[in-house]
Design a protein around this motif. Structure first.
Motif, short mmCIF file in Angstrom:
data_model
loop_
_atom_site.label_atom_id
_atom_site.label_comp_id
_atom_site.label_asym_id
_atom_site.label_seq_id
_atom_site.Cartn_x
_atom_site.Cartn_y
_atom_site.Cartn_z
N GLU A 1 111.55 33.15 65.97
CA GLU A 1 111.65 34.59 66.23
C GLU A 1 111.10 35.28 64.98
O GLU A 1 111.66 35.12 63.90
N GLU B 1 120.29 28.38 64.12
CA GLU B 1 119.29 29.40 63.86
C GLU B 1 119.34 29.75 62.37
O GLU B 1 120.38 30.20 61.88
N LYS C 1 127.49 31.17 66.42
CA LYS C 1 126.45 31.88 67.17
C LYS C 1 127.07 32.84 68.19
O LYS C 1 127.94 32.46 68.96
MG MG Z 1 117.90 34.76 67.75
#
Ligand code: MG
Ligand code: ADP
Ligand code: ZN
Length: 488
Positions: free
Chosen positions: A12, A215, A266
């Motif tokens: 991203e 992430e 998350k």
């Molecule tokens: Mg993300």
């Protein structure tokens, strides 16, 4: 024995759109201003302030979508993404969730000499948060600079198609290049205008199902992306090999320890309570408007390279160097275009002449910063100088001397030539013959060597002629004359 694992990565990327003002207010976006000087009730999130969408930001986002093969939607919407953090004074970020501007798309790039295509999920528009400065001034407090809050971003979300840190880096470099050539983003990683979150998982080779991902947030250099992914892959493999399971979470990257670290578990989309922003109307782009943007979009580096190698006589290497930065590409385009327009030689010759000169002389002291570049001599002046070389009123060597004076004094070619008294090249055989005969007579030993087959001494004679004529002799004429007269 340890099992073999395959790495799966989806990126991203947050890229700041190159606008003069913020996404929903008129505050400037200049980087480096004194803290909290570029703020207003809208971007501070004061109650009752109303956002107004920045049309240019939406256009730039559409230009990026068109270049990356997305389906650019004629209608997109803004949603509120609700969460609490000190850098988000409204308590929500304005983003696009259900109806993003750009859907799908893909990016093709080289990994070594292998071509790879990665799918894009979407490219949506959102506002940036402000900046928390922890321990500013050596104190224990965290202070907030709201200048960045409300700056327009696009978020480019890739499919989980990348398979190694090296591929991830190649993808990011290509993406940055494309956005810079489009004029959409300044590519400045140090200033945070291009930053990346890396989603990483591993799975045993042969397993179809993806593993659990983590992430890694806000990585701001290509090197750190590579290092963070490699570290994370070995950490996850270690967890699995020791019988554990990977926890889905958000991690940070510490470039001092070279490790990722757990930040928070998350969150899922429903944690953000997305809903359409009632203060903002849908953004509508008609088909004609989208076509106009597509037509007006600047050329991408690979298009330029294809044109320059097929029409302008450049080698693939030259084309690669000259598309290293959009301002350098524009510089070459201007010089080569002017030489070609003069009509003195075929386009491929004009192109090669411009490419050689720019690479040898101009690029030596170019400084680039973001989309800006400073050149010691403007392109128009180099074009003017090279047109004299083309016309034969300056030798190539004189051209270089004049250029170096132009660079240091800031004068144009004509002024430098007049001031230094640069003579037009002597290509008149009669005028040179006398000088050359005198030089040969004065150097009988070298003359004998030449006649005995040591043709390398030709260089010595050329040097003598150039000295006597102060570099003004036309090299081709000198060579031809020397070869004839030395035989005598
Ligand atoms: Mg993300
Ligand atoms: P979020 O917005 O919550 O981060 P998304 O569904 O938008 O979640 O996905 C974010 C990114 O994670 C995408 O780039 C996607 O390709 C990537 N991704 C999804 N699953 C995996 C996985 N198992 N391994 C690696 N990357 C993944
Ligand atoms: Zn503002």
């Amino acid at each position: 024995m340890a099992r073999a694992y395959e790495t799966v990565i989806g990126l991203e990327v947050h890229a700041q759109l190159k606008t003069a003002t913020k996404l929903f207010c008129g505050c400037p976006t200049d980087y480096g201003a004194a803290p909290n000087t570029q703020v207003c009730p809208v971007c501070l999130g004061l109650p009752g302030a109303l956002p107004v969408p920045n049309e240019r930001a939406m256009e730039l986002a559409a230009i990026a979508g068109l270049a990356l093969g997305c389906d650019v939607r004629s209608e997109s919407r803004f949603d509120r993404k609700n969460y609490f953090y000190p850098d988000l004074s409204k308590g929500y970020q304005i983003s696009q969730f259900e109806h993003p501007l750009n859907l799908g798309g893909h990016l093709t790039f080289l990994v070594g000499d292998q071509e790879k295509t990665v799918g894009l999920t979407r490219i949506h528009v959102e506002e940036d948060a402000a900046k928390n400065l922890h321990g500013a001034g050596g104190g224990a407090a965290t202070v907030v600079d709201f200048n960045r809050g409300g700056t327009p971003l696009i978020e480019i979300v890739s499919e989980p198609d990348l398979r190694s840190a090296v591929e991830a880096e190649a993808y990011l470099r290509k993406l940055r290049d494309v956005l810079m050539f489009l004029g959409v983003n300044d590519g400045n990683l140090e200033e945070g205008s291009f930053r990346c979150d890396a989603n990483v998982s591993v799975r045993p080779v042969g397993q179809e199902e993806f593993g659990t991902r983590t992430e890694i947030k806000n990585i701001n250099s290509f090197k750190f992306v590579r290092q963070a992914i490699d570290y994370e892959v070995s950490r996850q493999v270690g967890v699995l090999e020791s019988g554990g399971r990977v926890v889905q979470e958000t991690r940070g990257w510490n470039d001092v320890t070279g490790k990722t670290f757990s930040q928070r578990s998350k969150e899922d989309a429903h944690d953000y309570r997305y809903f359409p922003d009632p203060d903002l109307p849908p953004i509508v782009f008609g088909a004609e408007r989208i076509e106009a943007l597509r037509k007006a979009a600047p050329k991408l580096p690979e298009q330029l390279r294809a044109e320059w190698t097929s029409e302008w006589g450049l080698t693939p290497y030259d084309a690669e160097v000259l598309t290293g930065h959009p301002a350098i590409a524009a510089y070459f385009g201007e010089v080569a275009g002017a030489l070609d327009a003069g009509g003195r030689e075929p386009r491929a010759e004009a192109g090669k002449r411009a490419a050689n000169f720019i690479q040898a002389e101009v690029l030596r002291d170019v400084k680039t910063s973001g989309l800006d570049a400073t050149f010691s001599v403007p392109a128009a002046d180099v074009a003017e100088l090279l047109s004299r070389v083309q016309a034969g009123t300056l030798t190539g060597k004189q051209g270089k001397q004049v250029f170096s004076e132009m660079a240091s004094s800031g004068e144009g070619a004509e002024a430098v030539i007049a001031r230094l008294g640069v003579q037009a090249p002597i290509s008149d055989t009669g005028a040179l013959e006398g000088d050359i005969r005198a030089i040969i007579a004065a150097n009988p030993a070298q003359h004998e060597q030449y006649k005995a087959g040591k043709t390398k001494v030709l260089g010595f004679f050329v040097g003598q002629v150039m000295r006597v004529t102060k570099g003004a002799a036309d090299p081709a004429t000198v060579n031809a004359l020397l070869e004839r007269l030395l035989q005598e």
